[in-house]
Design a protein around this motif. Structure first.
Motif, PDB file in Angstrom:
ATOM      1  N   LEU A 124       0.804  -1.234   0.000  1.00  0.00           N
ATOM      2  CA  LEU A 124       0.000   0.000   0.000  1.00  0.00           C
ATOM      3  C   LEU A 124       0.833   1.278   0.000  1.00  0.00           C
ATOM      4  O   LEU A 124       0.374   2.315  -0.469  1.00  0.00           O
ATOM      5  CB  LEU A 124      -0.966  -0.013   1.191  1.00  0.00           C
ATOM      6  N   ASP A 125       2.049   1.201   0.518  1.00  0.00           N
ATOM      7  CA  ASP A 125       2.868   2.436   0.538  1.00  0.00           C
ATOM      8  C   ASP A 125       3.798   2.514  -0.674  1.00  0.00           C
ATOM      9  O   ASP A 125       4.688   3.355  -0.737  1.00  0.00           O
ATOM     10  CB  ASP A 125       3.674   2.504   1.839  1.00  0.00           C
ATOM     11  N   LYS A 126       3.601   1.627  -1.637  1.00  0.00           N
ATOM     12  CA  LYS A 126       4.442   1.628  -2.847  1.00  0.00           C
ATOM     13  C   LYS A 126       3.693   2.289  -4.002  1.00  0.00           C
ATOM     14  O   LYS A 126       2.478   2.389  -4.033  1.00  0.00           O
ATOM     15  CB  LYS A 126       4.814   0.185  -3.213  1.00  0.00           C
ATOM     16  N   LYS A 127       4.519   2.763  -4.984  1.00  0.00           N
ATOM     17  CA  LYS A 127       3.955   3.330  -6.221  1.00  0.00           C
ATOM     18  C   LYS A 127       4.416   2.471  -7.386  1.00  0.00           C
ATOM     19  O   LYS A 127       5.542   1.942  -7.378  1.00  0.00           O
ATOM     20  CB  LYS A 127       4.478   4.757  -6.424  1.00  0.00           C
ATOM     21  N   CYS A 128       3.580   2.328  -8.371  1.00  0.00           N
ATOM     22  CA  CYS A 128       3.976   1.585  -9.574  1.00  0.00           C
ATOM     23  C   CYS A 128       5.120   2.303 -10.280  1.00  0.00           C
ATOM     24  O   CYS A 128       5.198   3.530 -10.298  1.00  0.00           O
ATOM     25  CB  CYS A 128       2.790   1.463 -10.532  1.00  0.00           C
ATOM     26  N   LYS A 129       6.016   1.483 -10.837  1.00  0.00           N
ATOM     27  CA  LYS A 129       7.136   2.035 -11.616  1.00  0.00           C
ATOM     28  C   LYS A 129       6.766   1.922 -13.103  1.00  0.00           C
ATOM     29  O   LYS A 129       6.239   0.901 -13.542  1.00  0.00           O
ATOM     30  CB  LYS A 129       8.422   1.257 -11.337  1.00  0.00           C
ATOM     31  N   HIS A 173      -1.169   2.456 -14.291  1.00  0.00           N
ATOM     32  CA  HIS A 173      -1.167   0.998 -14.472  1.00  0.00           C
ATOM     33  C   HIS A 173      -2.626   0.584 -14.506  1.00  0.00           C
ATOM     34  O   HIS A 173      -3.395   0.953 -13.624  1.00  0.00           O
ATOM     35  CB  HIS A 173      -0.410   0.301 -13.327  1.00  0.00           C
ATOM     36  N   HIS A 174      -3.020  -0.125 -15.567  1.00  0.00           N
ATOM     37  CA  HIS A 174      -4.439  -0.274 -15.882  1.00  0.00           C
ATOM     38  C   HIS A 174      -4.868  -1.742 -15.960  1.00  0.00           C
ATOM     39  O   HIS A 174      -4.170  -2.551 -16.582  1.00  0.00           O
ATOM     40  CB  HIS A 174      -4.711   0.430 -17.207  1.00  0.00           C
ATOM     41  N   PRO A 175      -5.999  -2.056 -15.385  1.00  0.00           N
ATOM     42  CA  PRO A 175      -6.540  -3.418 -15.465  1.00  0.00           C
ATOM     43  C   PRO A 175      -7.473  -3.561 -16.660  1.00  0.00           C
ATOM     44  O   PRO A 175      -7.857  -2.585 -17.295  1.00  0.00           O
ATOM     45  CB  PRO A 175      -7.341  -3.530 -14.172  1.00  0.00           C
ATOM     46  N   MET A 176      -7.842  -4.804 -16.920  1.00  0.00           N
ATOM     47  CA  MET A 176      -9.035  -5.042 -17.719  1.00  0.00           C
ATOM     48  C   MET A 176     -10.159  -5.276 -16.713  1.00  0.00           C
ATOM     49  O   MET A 176      -9.953  -5.923 -15.690  1.00  0.00           O
ATOM     50  CB  MET A 176      -8.879  -6.284 -18.605  1.00  0.00           C
TER      51      MET A 176
END
Ligand SMILES: C[C@H](O)[C@H](O)[C@H]1CNC2=NC(N)=NC(=O)C2=N1
Length: 108
Positions: free
Chosen positions: A5-10, A69-72
């Motif tokens: 939860l405290d991370k960001k996507c790279k 960062h995107h889901p389907m």
């Protein structure tokens, strides 16, 4: 506190190896309710009505916008199924676990 939860996507432009199935299955316990199937992380969410399902879709869209960062997403009458994978490497990366954890956090 969940480790994601405290991370960001790279930003992912490819060139990194996808996580192995061993690591993926090890990490699955950190995102309760999710499964790893057909090379995707996925979870089905059920709601009382269509309006709540669409509200949830919009909340997930905000996470996608924030993390780039995107889901389907498959949207039914009162349910939403979300699929994460990292398109740039055609596999699973930490980004997928970060977003799945942040989606779970919407429900707390
Ligand atoms: C540069 C940036 O990382 C890419 O455009 C993003 C956008 N959203 C993405 N979403 C997903 N699921 N996988 C990707 O590889 C991805 N790449």
């Amino acid at each position: 506190m969940n480790q994601w939860l405290d991370k960001k996507c790279k930003a992912c432009e490819g060139g990194v190896d996808p996580l192995s199935e061993v690591v993926i299955n090890d990490y699955l316990s950190t995102i309760p309710g999710w499964e790893y199937k057909d090379l995707r992380l996925s979870r089905k969410f059920d709601f009382k009505n269509h309006y709540q399902a669409i509200s949830f879709v919009n909340a997930v869209a905000w996470i996608s916008h924030s993390e780039n960062h995107h889901p389907m997403m498959e949207v039914g009458f009162r349910d939403v199924t979300i699929y994460y994978w990292t398109h740039a490497i055609d596999g699973i990366s930490d980004n997928d676990f970060i977003c799945a954890a942040k989606v779970n956090n919407l429900l707390t």
